[in-house]
Design a protein around this motif. Structure first.
Motif, PDB file in Angstrom:
ATOM      1  N   GLU A  62      67.325  25.816   3.338  1.00  0.00           N
ATOM      2  CA  GLU A  62      67.806  26.236   4.656  1.00  0.00           C
ATOM      3  C   GLU A  62      67.017  27.424   5.194  1.00  0.00           C
ATOM      4  OE1 GLU A  62      70.489  26.257   7.996  1.00  0.00           O
ATOM      5  OE2 GLU A  62      70.038  24.781   6.457  1.00  0.00           O
ATOM      6  N   PHE A  63      66.659  28.360   4.305  1.00  0.00           N
ATOM      7  CA  PHE A  63      65.985  29.586   4.736  1.00  0.00           C
ATOM      8  C   PHE A  63      64.580  29.604   4.148  1.00  0.00           C
ATOM      9  CE2 PHE A  63      70.567  30.516   4.380  1.00  0.00           C
ATOM     10  CZ  PHE A  63      70.831  30.763   5.713  1.00  0.00           C
ATOM     11  N   GLN A  64      63.610  29.192   4.962  1.00  0.00           N
ATOM     12  CA  GLN A  64      62.243  29.019   4.512  1.00  0.00           C
ATOM     13  C   GLN A  64      61.604  30.271   3.911  1.00  0.00           C
ATOM     14  OE1 GLN A  64      60.557  26.106   4.168  1.00  0.00           O
ATOM     15  NE2 GLN A  64      62.605  25.293   4.597  1.00  0.00           N
ATOM     16  N   PRO A  65      61.927  31.488   4.406  1.00  0.00           N
ATOM     17  CA  PRO A  65      61.352  32.671   3.746  1.00  0.00           C
ATOM     18  C   PRO A  65      61.689  32.756   2.259  1.00  0.00           C
ATOM     19  CG  PRO A  65      62.233  33.278   5.883  1.00  0.00           C
ATOM     20  CD  PRO A  65      62.658  31.854   5.638  1.00  0.00           C
ATOM     21  N   LEU A 105      75.599  22.579   2.427  1.00  0.00           N
ATOM     22  CA  LEU A 105      75.452  24.034   2.409  1.00  0.00           C
ATOM     23  C   LEU A 105      76.772  24.707   2.775  1.00  0.00           C
ATOM     24  CD1 LEU A 105      73.496  26.478   2.268  1.00  0.00           C
ATOM     25  CD2 LEU A 105      73.121  26.196   4.705  1.00  0.00           C
ATOM     26  N   LYS A 106      77.194  25.663   1.947  1.00  0.00           N
ATOM     27  CA  LYS A 106      78.438  26.400   2.194  1.00  0.00           C
ATOM     28  C   LYS A 106      78.062  27.770   2.750  1.00  0.00           C
ATOM     29  CE  LYS A 106      80.660  24.200  -1.759  1.00  0.00           C
ATOM     30  NZ  LYS A 106      79.457  23.567  -2.332  1.00  0.00           N
ATOM     31  N   LEU A 135      75.723  34.832   6.657  1.00  0.00           N
ATOM     32  CA  LEU A 135      74.748  35.566   7.461  1.00  0.00           C
ATOM     33  C   LEU A 135      75.324  36.855   8.026  1.00  0.00           C
ATOM     34  CD1 LEU A 135      72.879  32.694   9.340  1.00  0.00           C
ATOM     35  CD2 LEU A 135      72.224  33.910   7.261  1.00  0.00           C
ATOM     36  N   ASP A 136      76.630  36.852   8.340  1.00  0.00           N
ATOM     37  CA  ASP A 136      77.267  38.087   8.806  1.00  0.00           C
ATOM     38  C   ASP A 136      77.240  39.145   7.705  1.00  0.00           C
ATOM     39  OD1 ASP A 136      77.807  36.958  11.251  1.00  0.00           O
ATOM     40  OD2 ASP A 136      79.854  36.362  10.727  1.00  0.00           O
ATOM     41  N   VAL A 137      77.550  38.726   6.494  1.00  0.00           N
ATOM     42  CA  VAL A 137      77.515  39.647   5.358  1.00  0.00           C
ATOM     43  C   VAL A 137      76.092  40.139   5.120  1.00  0.00           C
ATOM     44  CG1 VAL A 137      77.969  39.911   2.894  1.00  0.00           C
ATOM     45  CG2 VAL A 137      79.524  38.548   4.304  1.00  0.00           C
ATOM     46  N   VAL A 141      69.312  42.791  -1.299  1.00  0.00           N
ATOM     47  CA  VAL A 141      69.967  42.016  -0.237  1.00  0.00           C
ATOM     48  C   VAL A 141      69.780  40.517  -0.472  1.00  0.00           C
ATOM     49  CG1 VAL A 141      69.962  41.535   2.245  1.00  0.00           C
ATOM     50  CG2 VAL A 141      69.746  43.885   1.434  1.00  0.00           C
ATOM     51  N   LEU A 142      68.654  40.132  -1.047  1.00  0.00           N
ATOM     52  CA  LEU A 142      68.364  38.708  -1.258  1.00  0.00           C
ATOM     53  C   LEU A 142      69.289  38.068  -2.291  1.00  0.00           C
ATOM     54  CD1 LEU A 142      64.460  38.864  -1.254  1.00  0.00           C
ATOM     55  CD2 LEU A 142      65.946  38.058   0.583  1.00  0.00           C
ATOM     56  N   SER A 143      69.967  38.884  -3.084  1.00  0.00           N
ATOM     57  CA  SER A 143      70.877  38.326  -4.084  1.00  0.00           C
ATOM     58  C   SER A 143      72.012  37.535  -3.452  1.00  0.00           C
ATOM     59  CB  SER A 143      71.452  39.452  -4.950  1.00  0.00           C
ATOM     60  OG  SER A 143      72.195  40.363  -4.155  1.00  0.00           O
ATOM     61  N   LEU A 144      72.285  37.791  -2.175  1.00  0.00           N
ATOM     62  CA  LEU A 144      73.325  37.044  -1.465  1.00  0.00           C
ATOM     63  C   LEU A 144      73.092  35.536  -1.505  1.00  0.00           C
ATOM     64  CD1 LEU A 144      73.826  39.236   1.721  1.00  0.00           C
ATOM     65  CD2 LEU A 144      75.601  38.633   0.091  1.00  0.00           C
ATOM     66  N   PHE A 145      71.849  35.131  -1.575  1.00  0.00           N
ATOM     67  CA  PHE A 145      71.518  33.709  -1.527  1.00  0.00           C
ATOM     68  C   PHE A 145      71.564  33.047  -2.903  1.00  0.00           C
ATOM     69  CE2 PHE A 145      69.384  35.679   2.116  1.00  0.00           C
ATOM     70  CZ  PHE A 145      69.966  34.949   3.142  1.00  0.00           C
TER      71      PHE A 145
END
Length: 366
Positions: A139-142, A164-165, A170-172, A186-190
Motif C-alpha cells: 500500500e505504501f510504496q516508500p 488492509l486494516k 494514518l492519523d496516528v 515512526v515506521l514501526s507503526l506499519f
C-alpha cells in the motif's frame, strides 16, 4: 498503612489537571500543588528505589517499614505523547545488562507488565502477522523502497494476505511523526499491532515483546523493575543492537493482545499474568451493596481507589482497623489482613465503588 504515591513529571505525560496522575495525586496528597503547565506522567506505588512510596502517618518510606522490597511495582500512567519503542529484558538479560551498564539498566530484575485502561487507550503491541505487513508494504510504496525489492519479493512468495486494516493508522502516524520529526521509530507503526482498549480492558507484555504506549490513561502493574531497552520515539539512549538481540520476532493479530481477566463473582475479577511477581484484583461494588468481604492470601498488597467511598475494615498487628477509602486513596494491606478484608458502606457514599489491588500472584499457585 495509607500511602503517598511518587509522581514522575516525564515530558510525555498529560499536562495539568487533564492528567489522571495529577487528579489522583491531588486526591491522595493534601500537600500536592498542581502546576497547570507541568506534565504529570506516572505515579508509582511500591518499594522501587527510583520512586518509593511514603507512609502518610510516619513519613517513613515503605521499604524501610516493611524491611524488604515488594515483588511488584504499581503505577498510574497518563500519556499525551508516545512512549519509546521498547522491550523489557528477561531475568538473565537484566542481570547481565545491570552488571555491564548499571547507569542505564538500573536494577537486575525482569519487567513483565500489565496495563489496564482507565480511559480509551492506544498502544503498539507486538508484530503484526506477516500477511498484514505485506499489505502495508504494498500500500505504501516508500516502505517497499526502504525494505528493498529482494526482501519484498521474498515476503510475497509466502503471502496469504487479507484486506488492509487501516484502523485510522494514518492519523496516528501523522500525530507521532509531528511529535518525533525524523525519528525512524515512526515506521514501526506499519509493522506492529495498533491496539485500542476500552476502559477496563488490558494488555500483558512479557519479556522481549516489542511495544509502545501511544495515548490514554491506565493502571499498570509490573515486576519491581525499571529496565527498558529502547529503539525509537525517544530522546533517551537507544540500544538498538540489544533490542534486536532481545526482541521476539513473532507475528500475531491485534485481537490476541487483549489480556482477559477471570471473574470470581459479580464484584471481583482478577488479572492473572503467567509470572509469579504480581496479579491485579479489580473490585467493583454496586452502591446498593451494604458490605462486601474479599478473600485474600497472606501477602502484602497495595490498594488504589478510583471511585466511590467505602470503609475498609481489616486486621493489623495492632488489631482491627478501619480506613475510609475515597478517590485517590492508596493503602498497603498487610499480611495480617488475611484471610479477608471488608468493604462497608459509608454514610456519604452515593456512587459505585471501584478499586484495583496489586498483589503477589498467588492465584497462579491455586
Amino acid at each position: 498503612m495509607e500511602l503517598t504515591g511518587w509522581v514522575k513529571p516525564y515530558e510525555w505525560g498529560k499536562v495539568g489537571i487533564s492528567s489522571a496522575v495529577a487528579q489522583m495525586a491531588m486526591a491522595n496528597d493534601p500537600d500536592f500543588v498542581l502546576n497547570e503547565n507541568e506534565t504529570y506522567a506516572e505515579m508509582w506505588m511500591g518499594t522501587h528505589f527510583c520512586g518509593v512510596s511514603i507512609v502518610k502517618e510516619t513519613g517513613e518510606t515503605l521499604d524501610r517499614v516493611l524491611k524488604k522490597d515488594l515483588p511488584y511495582l504499581f503505577k498510574v500512567l497518563s500519556i499525551n505523547k508516545a512512549l519509546s519503542i521498547q522491550v523489557h529484558p528477561n531475568k538473565c538479560e537484566a542481570e547481565r545488562l545491570h552488571k555491564e551498564r548499571p547507569e542505564i539498566y538500573k536494577d537486575d530484575n525482569h519487567k513483565p507488565e500489565l496495563a489496564i485502561a482507565l480511559t480509551p487507550f492506544v498502544a503498539l503491541v507486538g508484530f503484526q502477522p506477516v500477511e498484514d505487513i505485506i499489505d502495508y508494504i504494498d500500500e505504501f510504496q516508500p516502505l517497499s523502497k526502504l525494505i528493498g525489492k529482494e526482501a519484498v519479493d521474498a515476503l510475497h512468495q509466502t503471502r496469504n494476505a487479507e484486506e488492509l486494516k487501516r484502523n485510522e493508522l494514518l492519523d496516528v502516524f501523522n500525530t507521532i511523526s509531528a511529535d518525533f520529526p525524523g525519528d525512524v521509530g515512526v515506521l514501526s507503526l506499519f509493522f506492529m499491532n495498533l491496539v485500542r482498549l476500552r476502559p477496563g480492558q488490558a494488555i500483558y507484555l512479557g519479556a522481549n515483546e516489542i511495544h509502545a504506549y501511544l495515548s490514554g490513561d491506565c493502571v499498570e502493574c509490573m515486576a519491581c523493575s525499571d529496565n527498558v531497552i529502547r529503539a525509537g520515539l525517544t530522546p533517551k539512549y537507544k540500544d538498538v543492537n540489544q533490542l534486536i538481540s532481545s526482541v521476539i520476532f513473532e507475528g500475531k493479530s491485534a485481537q490476541c493482545k487483549v489480556f482477559m481477566p477471570y471473574r470470581i463473582d459479580d464484584t471481583v475479577q482478577v488479572f492473572v499474568p503467567p509470572v509469579d511477581d504480581f496479579a491485579v484484583i479489580h473490585v467493583s461494588i454496586k452502591y446498593i451493596v451494604d458490605t462486601y468481604k474479599l478473600q485474600i492470601q497472606p501477602f502484602g498488597s497495595i490498594l488504589l481507589t478510583l471511585t466511590g467511598v467505602r470503609n475498609l475494615k481489616l486486621n493489623t498487628k495492632e488489631g482491627r482497623k478501619q480506613i475510609t477509602l475515597t478517590r485517590g486513596s492508596i493503602v498497603y494491606i498487610p499480611v495480617e489482613a488475611a484471610p479477608e478484608i471488608e468493604f462497608e458502606h459509608a454514610e456519604d457514599c452515593n456512587e459505585d465503588f471501584s478499586a484495583y489491588i496489586a498483589t503477589f500472584n498467588y492465584f497462579r499457585k491455586a
